[in-house]
Scaffold this motif. Structure first.
Motif, PDB file in Angstrom:
ATOM      1  N   ARG A  54       0.836  -1.202   0.000  1.00  0.00           N
ATOM      2  CA  ARG A  54       0.000   0.000   0.000  1.00  0.00           C
ATOM      3  C   ARG A  54       0.876   1.260   0.000  1.00  0.00           C
ATOM      4  NH1 ARG A  54      -1.299   3.401   3.802  1.00  0.00           N
ATOM      5  NH2 ARG A  54      -0.283   2.176   5.412  1.00  0.00           N
ATOM      6  N   GLN A  58       1.587   3.592  -3.343  1.00  0.00           N
ATOM      7  CA  GLN A  58       1.094   4.981  -3.280  1.00  0.00           C
ATOM      8  C   GLN A  58       2.235   5.954  -3.525  1.00  0.00           C
ATOM      9  OE1 GLN A  58      -0.873   5.731   0.427  1.00  0.00           O
ATOM     10  NE2 GLN A  58      -2.536   4.313  -0.002  1.00  0.00           N
ATOM     11  N   LYS A 124      -4.320   5.357  -3.884  1.00  0.00           N
ATOM     12  CA  LYS A 124      -4.121   6.785  -3.615  1.00  0.00           C
ATOM     13  C   LYS A 124      -2.781   7.246  -4.201  1.00  0.00           C
ATOM     14  CE  LYS A 124      -6.796   7.545   0.596  1.00  0.00           C
ATOM     15  NZ  LYS A 124      -7.339   6.253   0.986  1.00  0.00           N
ATOM     16  N   SER A 127      -1.896  13.861  -2.081  1.00  0.00           N
ATOM     17  CA  SER A 127      -2.870  14.950  -2.247  1.00  0.00           C
ATOM     18  C   SER A 127      -2.259  16.172  -2.946  1.00  0.00           C
ATOM     19  CB  SER A 127      -3.388  15.364  -0.872  1.00  0.00           C
ATOM     20  OG  SER A 127      -2.297  15.588   0.023  1.00  0.00           O
ATOM     21  N   SER A 223      -4.415   9.125  12.431  1.00  0.00           N
ATOM     22  CA  SER A 223      -3.649   8.309  11.493  1.00  0.00           C
ATOM     23  C   SER A 223      -3.826   6.832  11.841  1.00  0.00           C
ATOM     24  CB  SER A 223      -2.169   8.711  11.555  1.00  0.00           C
ATOM     25  OG  SER A 223      -1.390   7.739  10.910  1.00  0.00           O
ATOM     26  N   LYS A 224      -4.548   6.104  10.975  1.00  0.00           N
ATOM     27  CA  LYS A 224      -4.885   4.721  11.331  1.00  0.00           C
ATOM     28  C   LYS A 224      -3.699   3.773  11.226  1.00  0.00           C
ATOM     29  CE  LYS A 224      -7.048   4.374   6.817  1.00  0.00           C
ATOM     30  NZ  LYS A 224      -8.012   3.897   5.917  1.00  0.00           N
ATOM     31  N   HIS A 225      -2.698   4.102  10.428  1.00  0.00           N
ATOM     32  CA  HIS A 225      -1.603   3.144  10.206  1.00  0.00           C
ATOM     33  C   HIS A 225      -0.346   3.414  11.027  1.00  0.00           C
ATOM     34  CE1 HIS A 225      -3.909   1.596   6.859  1.00  0.00           C
ATOM     35  NE2 HIS A 225      -3.899   2.758   6.252  1.00  0.00           N
ATOM     36  N   LYS A 235       7.669   3.117   9.364  1.00  0.00           N
ATOM     37  CA  LYS A 235       7.758   4.543   9.670  1.00  0.00           C
ATOM     38  C   LYS A 235       8.650   4.693  10.902  1.00  0.00           C
ATOM     39  CE  LYS A 235       3.794   7.081   9.042  1.00  0.00           C
ATOM     40  NZ  LYS A 235       2.329   7.364   8.891  1.00  0.00           N
ATOM     41  N   ASN A 239       3.418  11.251  11.731  1.00  0.00           N
ATOM     42  CA  ASN A 239       3.105  12.316  10.764  1.00  0.00           C
ATOM     43  C   ASN A 239       3.327  13.698  11.391  1.00  0.00           C
ATOM     44  OD1 ASN A 239       2.259  10.112   9.305  1.00  0.00           O
ATOM     45  ND2 ASN A 239       0.089  10.655   9.248  1.00  0.00           N
TER      46      ASN A 239
HETATM   47  N1  FAQ Z   1      -2.183  12.274   0.253  1.00  0.00           N
HETATM   48  O1  FAQ Z   1      -2.649   6.350   8.557  1.00  0.00           O
HETATM   49  P1  FAQ Z   1      -2.032   7.316   7.634  1.00  0.00           P
HETATM   50  C1  FAQ Z   1       6.976  13.372  -3.593  1.00  0.00           C
HETATM   51  C2  FAQ Z   1      -3.727   8.503   3.307  1.00  0.00           C
HETATM   52  S1  FAQ Z   1       6.446  11.856  -3.085  1.00  0.00           S
HETATM   53  C3  FAQ Z   1      -2.969  11.216  -0.038  1.00  0.00           C
HETATM   54  O2  FAQ Z   1      -1.231   8.416   8.236  1.00  0.00           O
HETATM   55  P2  FAQ Z   1       0.337   6.148   6.413  1.00  0.00           P
HETATM   56  C4  FAQ Z   1       8.125  13.452  -4.546  1.00  0.00           C
HETATM   57  C5  FAQ Z   1      -2.948   7.239   3.632  1.00  0.00           C
HETATM   58  O3  FAQ Z   1      -2.393   6.681   2.471  1.00  0.00           O
HETATM   59  C6  FAQ Z   1       5.070  12.206  -2.023  1.00  0.00           C
HETATM   60  N2  FAQ Z   1      -3.279  10.260   0.881  1.00  0.00           N
HETATM   61  O4  FAQ Z   1      -1.212   6.534   6.505  1.00  0.00           O
HETATM   62  C7  FAQ Z   1       7.849  14.462  -5.575  1.00  0.00           C
HETATM   63  C8  FAQ Z   1      -4.029   6.390   4.248  1.00  0.00           C
HETATM   64  O5  FAQ Z   1      -4.901   5.899   3.239  1.00  0.00           O
HETATM   65  P3  FAQ Z   1      -5.155   4.309   2.974  1.00  0.00           P
HETATM   66  C9  FAQ Z   1       4.529  10.981  -1.493  1.00  0.00           C
HETATM   67  C10 FAQ Z   1      -2.735  10.408   2.103  1.00  0.00           C
HETATM   68  O6  FAQ Z   1       0.545   5.397   5.164  1.00  0.00           O
HETATM   69  C11 FAQ Z   1       8.083  15.787  -5.347  1.00  0.00           C
HETATM   70  C12 FAQ Z   1      -4.841   7.401   5.025  1.00  0.00           C
HETATM   71  O7  FAQ Z   1      -4.594   8.653   4.416  1.00  0.00           O
HETATM   72  N3  FAQ Z   1       5.348  10.479  -0.432  1.00  0.00           N
HETATM   73  O8  FAQ Z   1       6.409  14.290  -3.166  1.00  0.00           O
HETATM   74  C13 FAQ Z   1      -1.884  11.461   2.450  1.00  0.00           C
HETATM   75  O9  FAQ Z   1       0.813   5.544   7.689  1.00  0.00           O
HETATM   76  C14 FAQ Z   1       7.843  16.749  -6.348  1.00  0.00           C
HETATM   77  C15 FAQ Z   1      -4.470   7.430   6.499  1.00  0.00           C
HETATM   78  O10 FAQ Z   1      -3.163   7.999   6.713  1.00  0.00           O
HETATM   79  C16 FAQ Z   1       5.148   9.270   0.084  1.00  0.00           C
HETATM   80  O11 FAQ Z   1       4.271   8.544  -0.327  1.00  0.00           O
HETATM   81  C17 FAQ Z   1      -1.618  12.427   1.464  1.00  0.00           C
HETATM   82  N4  FAQ Z   1      -0.835  13.488   1.699  1.00  0.00           N
HETATM   83  O12 FAQ Z   1       1.064   7.576   6.302  1.00  0.00           O
HETATM   84  C18 FAQ Z   1       7.384  14.039  -6.819  1.00  0.00           C
HETATM   85  C19 FAQ Z   1       6.109   8.842   1.154  1.00  0.00           C
HETATM   86  N5  FAQ Z   1      -1.517  11.308   3.737  1.00  0.00           N
HETATM   87  O13 FAQ Z   1      -3.869   3.791   2.416  1.00  0.00           O
HETATM   88  C20 FAQ Z   1       7.134  14.983  -7.823  1.00  0.00           C
HETATM   89  C21 FAQ Z   1       5.814   7.479   1.681  1.00  0.00           C
HETATM   90  C22 FAQ Z   1      -2.125  10.194   4.185  1.00  0.00           C
HETATM   91  O14 FAQ Z   1      -5.475   3.704   4.321  1.00  0.00           O
HETATM   92  C23 FAQ Z   1       7.365  16.351  -7.573  1.00  0.00           C
HETATM   93  N6  FAQ Z   1       4.542   7.431   2.385  1.00  0.00           N
HETATM   94  N7  FAQ Z   1      -2.865   9.673   3.202  1.00  0.00           N
HETATM   95  O15 FAQ Z   1      -6.267   4.238   1.994  1.00  0.00           O
HETATM   96  C24 FAQ Z   1       4.386   7.713   3.694  1.00  0.00           C
HETATM   97  O16 FAQ Z   1       5.330   8.122   4.376  1.00  0.00           O
HETATM   98  C25 FAQ Z   1       3.043   7.492   4.311  1.00  0.00           C
HETATM   99  O17 FAQ Z   1       2.299   6.654   3.467  1.00  0.00           O
HETATM  100  C26 FAQ Z   1       2.237   8.805   4.589  1.00  0.00           C
HETATM  101  C27 FAQ Z   1       0.882   8.413   5.173  1.00  0.00           C
HETATM  102  C28 FAQ Z   1       2.968   9.669   5.607  1.00  0.00           C
HETATM  103  C29 FAQ Z   1       2.010   9.608   3.304  1.00  0.00           C
END
Ligand code: FAQ
Length: 333
Positions: A54, A58, A124, A127, A223-225, A235, A239
């Motif tokens: 997941r 994402q 997803k 955002s 934050s559910k995860h 992690k 957050n």
């Molecule tokens: N947007 O329980 P949590 C970049 C969702 S890369 C959309 O806190 P988690 C490079 C979350 O998926 C940017 N959805 O979840 C670049 C979960 O939904 P689900 C991306 C969001 O996973 C720069 C629900 O809300 N980076 O920018 C968002 O523990 C310039 C509950 O949330 C990453 O993906 C959001 N903002 O923490 C490219 C880094 N926030 O799956 C081009 C890796 C939360 O239950 C140009 N990811 N949700 O349906 C992570 O670190 C984590 O997945 C978080 C969310 C921190 C994003």
């Protein structure tokens, strides 16, 4: 390749007793606690595997969809140098998506499945990429703020418990750090330019600040995860912890630029040694996640069009591979 290996592991697991599974789980958690890496063919709880699929998928989708807002400015960059840098940056984001899809594939999902989920709207992506890039200053703001937030979130992932994800993040973070500097340099040039250019930079900051703050995800209470992902060392920070670090680093940078962050409550707190900040409008975040941000439909349409436009390339590549395979088979016979 990995998928086949994982299938057989999964079947073994189906036949194991509850006590065997408990022993496997205990050994797995001990490995995580000892900061050892979990590798694709190691036993892992199914929920750990699903959480990684997941998050990594994402993340990959975010990189790919994230190419669109900046891609919008390649043909209109204000100089050849700016254009060359922007092309390289957007190309880097595409590369990040590829590393990440590959890392996710080691968990037993195929790239086709992940793309299907993205195009069907069931997966997803961040955002932030549902906001428009209205002026050249938005390219500076994305590099400075969006890549800045991405680095803050992603450097700890270099220490993630899952080996392929952690290793992919090392190179990604180095490139993101260069992206952040190029964005800051655009903002600096505008902030030191004509009054109109400075106003353009301020306007971009006004529009990108809050969406960047929301990139870190819901506050810890919602934050559910997070709790489970921290136990598994997917992690390393919550957050809210990462959001605070980002604000603490970015507020002095805005001051250096001579720009004002659009948060009247933003203020250095001597007692906590952190910036205090105003409340986040979570209704906007949830609305964007539901598909109602300013550009959600446009972004998905662009990805669906790209997928359709690339269909003939995929078909030609598959036909060529098939031809090579049958030629090799007939030569071997
Ligand atoms: N947007 O329980 P949590 C970049 C969702 S890369 C959309 O806190 P988690 C490079 C979350 O998926 C940017 N959805 O979840 C670049 C979960 O939904 P689900 C991306 C969001 O996973 C720069 C629900 O809300 N980076 O920018 C968002 O523990 C310039 C509950 O949330 C990453 O993906 C959001 N903002 O923490 C490219 C880094 N926030 O799956 C081009 C890796 C939360 O239950 C140009 N990811 N949700 O349906 C992570 O670190 C984590 O997945 C978080 C969310 C921190 C994003």
């Amino acid at each position: 390749m990995y998928t086949q290996g994982l299938d057989s592991l999964g079947k073994e697991c189906l036949h194991s007793s509850a006590s065997e599974t408990a022993a496997l789980e205990a050994r797995f958690q001990a490995k995580v606690d000892a900061d050892d890496k979990i590798e694709p063919k190691d036993w892992m709880p199914d929920a750990y595997r699903q959480t990684l699929i997941r998050q990594i998928s994402q993340h990959a989708h975010s990189e790919i969809v994230g190419m669109l807002p900046e891609g919008n400015w390649i043909s209109r960059a204000p100089s050849l140098r700016r254009k060359a840098v922007l092309i390289a940056k957007v190309q880097d984001e595409g590369g990040h998506g590829m590393y990440l899809y590959s890392a996710a594939e080691t968990l037993g999902i195929s790239r086709d499945q992940m793309l299907e989920q993205l195009l069907a709207g069931t997966a997803k992506y961040s955002s932030i990429f549902n906001y428009p890039t209205l002026t050249w200053a938005d390219i500076g703001a994305i590099g400075w703020l969006v890549d800045g937030a991405a680095i803050m979130n992603q450097i700890p992932i270099c220490r993630c418990s899952y080996g392929p994800y952690a290793r992919a993040m090392v190179r990604i973070c180095k490139e993101e750090s260069f992206h952040q500097r190029q964005g800051f340099e655009i903002m600096l040039a505008l902030a030191r330019g004509t009054p109109e250019q400075k106003a353009m930079a301020q306007d971009a900051l006004n529009r990108w600040w809050w969406p960047s703050i929301m990139m870190f995800g819901p506050s810890d209470g919602d934050s559910k995860h997070t709790a489970q992902s921290m136990r598994w060392k997917i992690k390393r920070f919550t957050n809210d912890e990462l959001r605070q670090k980002f604000i603490d680093v970015t507020a002095p940078q805005a001051e250096f630029l001579g720009l004002t962050i659009p948060d009247a409550q933003l203020q250095w707190n001597e007692a906590t040694q952190h910036y205090d900040s105003g409340p986040i409008d979570w209704s906007e975040f949830h609305s964007v996640l539901k598909g109602n941000g300013p550009c959600n439909r446009e972004r998905m349409q662009a990805r669906r069009n790209a997928h359709e436009d690339g269909r003939w390339v995929r078909e030609a590549a598959a036909a060529y591979a098939e031809k090579q395979k049958s030629r090799a088979a007939s030569q071997a016979a």
